[in-house]
Motif scaffolding. Sequence first.
Motif, PDB file in Angstrom:
ATOM      1  N   ALA A  46      78.132  87.885  11.041  1.00  0.00           N
ATOM      2  CA  ALA A  46      78.693  86.580  11.424  1.00  0.00           C
ATOM      3  C   ALA A  46      78.154  86.187  12.787  1.00  0.00           C
ATOM      4  N   GLY A 108      70.047  76.502  15.442  1.00  0.00           N
ATOM      5  CA  GLY A 108      70.206  77.727  14.668  1.00  0.00           C
ATOM      6  C   GLY A 108      69.524  77.584  13.326  1.00  0.00           C
ATOM      7  N   SER A 140      73.745  77.148   3.758  1.00  0.00           N
ATOM      8  CA  SER A 140      72.766  76.460   4.620  1.00  0.00           C
ATOM      9  C   SER A 140      71.398  76.354   3.972  1.00  0.00           C
ATOM     10  N   ASP A 215      64.402  82.203   5.066  1.00  0.00           N
ATOM     11  CA  ASP A 215      65.638  82.269   5.849  1.00  0.00           C
ATOM     12  C   ASP A 215      65.774  83.708   6.355  1.00  0.00           C
ATOM     13  N   HIS A 240      72.284  83.748  17.902  1.00  0.00           N
ATOM     14  CA  HIS A 240      73.557  84.454  18.104  1.00  0.00           C
ATOM     15  C   HIS A 240      73.710  85.681  17.209  1.00  0.00           C
ATOM     16  N   LYS A 241      72.878  85.795  16.168  1.00  0.00           N
ATOM     17  CA  LYS A 241      72.945  86.994  15.309  1.00  0.00           C
ATOM     18  C   LYS A 241      72.012  88.086  15.824  1.00  0.00           C
ATOM     19  N   HIS A 378      81.828  84.120   2.521  1.00  0.00           N
ATOM     20  CA  HIS A 378      80.670  84.296   3.412  1.00  0.00           C
ATOM     21  C   HIS A 378      79.660  83.153   3.281  1.00  0.00           C
ATOM     22  N   CYS A 379      80.172  81.946   3.004  1.00  0.00           N
ATOM     23  CA  CYS A 379      79.305  80.768   2.799  1.00  0.00           C
ATOM     24  C   CYS A 379      78.319  81.004   1.656  1.00  0.00           C
TER      25      CYS A 379
HETATM   26  N1  C6P Z   1      75.804  83.519   8.198  1.00  0.00           N
HETATM   27  C1  C6P Z   1      77.727  85.008   8.086  1.00  0.00           C
HETATM   28  O1  C6P Z   1      78.840  85.393   8.446  1.00  0.00           O
HETATM   29  P1  C6P Z   1      73.856  79.521  11.480  1.00  0.00           P
HETATM   30  O2  C6P Z   1      75.296  79.247  11.149  1.00  0.00           O
HETATM   31  O3  C6P Z   1      73.023  78.279  11.476  1.00  0.00           O
HETATM   32  O4  C6P Z   1      73.701  80.344  12.704  1.00  0.00           O
HETATM   33  O5  C6P Z   1      73.299  80.482  10.308  1.00  0.00           O
HETATM   34  C2  C6P Z   1      73.403  80.075   8.977  1.00  0.00           C
HETATM   35  C3  C6P Z   1      72.968  81.184   8.068  1.00  0.00           C
HETATM   36  C4  C6P Z   1      71.824  81.006   7.315  1.00  0.00           C
HETATM   37  N2  C6P Z   1      71.355  81.972   6.512  1.00  0.00           N
HETATM   38  C5  C6P Z   1      71.963  83.144   6.421  1.00  0.00           C
HETATM   39  C6  C6P Z   1      71.390  84.223   5.553  1.00  0.00           C
HETATM   40  C7  C6P Z   1      73.131  83.400   7.150  1.00  0.00           C
HETATM   41  O6  C6P Z   1      73.730  84.601   7.048  1.00  0.00           O
HETATM   42  C8  C6P Z   1      73.655  82.383   7.982  1.00  0.00           C
HETATM   43  C9  C6P Z   1      74.936  82.590   8.741  1.00  0.00           C
HETATM   44  C10 C6P Z   1      77.028  83.931   8.887  1.00  0.00           C
HETATM   45  O7  C6P Z   1      77.167  85.470   7.105  1.00  0.00           O
HETATM   46  C11 C6P Z   1      77.937  82.799   9.215  1.00  0.00           C
HETATM   47  S1  C6P Z   1      78.409  81.862   7.812  1.00  0.00           S
END
Ligand code: C6P
Length: 425
Positions: A46, A108, A140, A215, A240-241, A378-379
């Motif tokens: 996250a 991001g 995303s 991605d 941030h990751k 987890h989106c």
């Molecule tokens: N996944 C998770 O808890 P952003 O929000 O723009 O920094 O990243 C989006 C994003 C895109 N692709 C992948 C594979 C991701 O894992 C993420 C972000 C976080 O899994 C927050 S939902």
Amino acid sequence: MNVPISPLANARETDASFPVEVYRRDFPILAKTVNGNPLVYLDSAATSQKPRTVLETIERYYTEFNANVHRGVHWLSEQATRLYEDARGKLQRFIGAAEAREIIFVRGATEAINLVAQSFGRTRLQPGDDIIVSHMEHHSNIVPWQILCEQTGANLRVIPIDDAGELQIDAFERMLSPRTKIVAIVHVSNSLGTVNPVERIIRSAHREGARVVLDAAQSVPHMPIDVQSLDCDFCVFSGHKMYGPTGIGVLYGKAEWLEAMPPYQGGGDMIRSVTFEKTTYNTLPYKFEAGTPHIAGAIGLGAAVDYLNSIGMESIRRHEQELLSYAHSRLQTVGNVKIIGNAAKKAAVISFVLDDVHPHDVGTILDQQGIAVRTGHHCCQPVMDRYGIPATVRMSLGLYNNTEDIDALVRGLEVVRQVFGIANV
Ligand code: C6P
């Protein structure tokens, strides 16, 4: 369970060449207690925690060098510009890009994908063209392409996944045709942990003349990445990751595509000249960086890259692989746990369900013990639908995790089983 178990998987100690206890001290937040217990942070997918060097770099920037970039002739502005552009160079070298101008600072991964969809995609796609994504994409990497399909009349095609959580590559290769214009694919799945065979995907897509958007949000923080040897056309990730600040990330694009793309947003710094009759645009990378950028964020991200380089991405990958194997084997000893996603190649993430206990309840009881995991979809709602479940519990690793963290999780899950009366079933 297909994940290869390393010789250390059942041992309590991790590789002596990776002094995790030393690295843990670099992260002030890990000394916290939460709900009366030492924090066990298992939610790095996250967002990761930040090492002191990143925090100090940001503070130093604001206390000593704060000014706007590319705009002032004064000393402070020159310093801020130099630090900002140095950060770009660090990112370029970190992912093996050919040129610094191929690194665009964005908010991001999400913004980067939207930029490619709206700038590259919107000008090139025709009705009847195909965009291919996979069933394991983050929202995303689905929704921006759906919006593009609505705008252009293109079709969204979806690569299926099997029960283990692996892509059905043969199905993907059958899907490819001269109509395929874009393949947008996740390197490491944030919900299943699967590491996808992106080299093969990129080669196959290129054979049909399609462009590939990688991605890499969940791969760049966990393994060495070289965009030139991968030969992806675009690559996106979030600061941030990868131990950097929020609100900053990277779009990498091959210069030949970025050069040909129209701006995504208009504003200051992205222009060469403006009149009411005609505006001409700046060169790369500034054409895509309209407005005052997140200067402190970029500089902080540069510090995160320095920190990662000081440890070594290959060492981080090895450490996390050993810990992942350890976690897989330990979680399998917990009754009623079912792991979702058993691909042969995984990274940093384990999703699971615990019998009929809702993941949110599992997460809440773990939180009472100071253990931070993510629960929900987890989106990745299509992944949950694929497995017929509403949500999972997800533990995810960073370079600072150790076997004690995994042991704490296992103990925490035993508490959950007791609370729900399913212990020793
Ligand atoms: N996944 C998770 O808890 P952003 O929000 O723009 O920094 O990243 C989006 C994003 C895109 N692709 C992948 C594979 C991701 O894992 C993420 C972000 C976080 O899994 C927050 S939902």
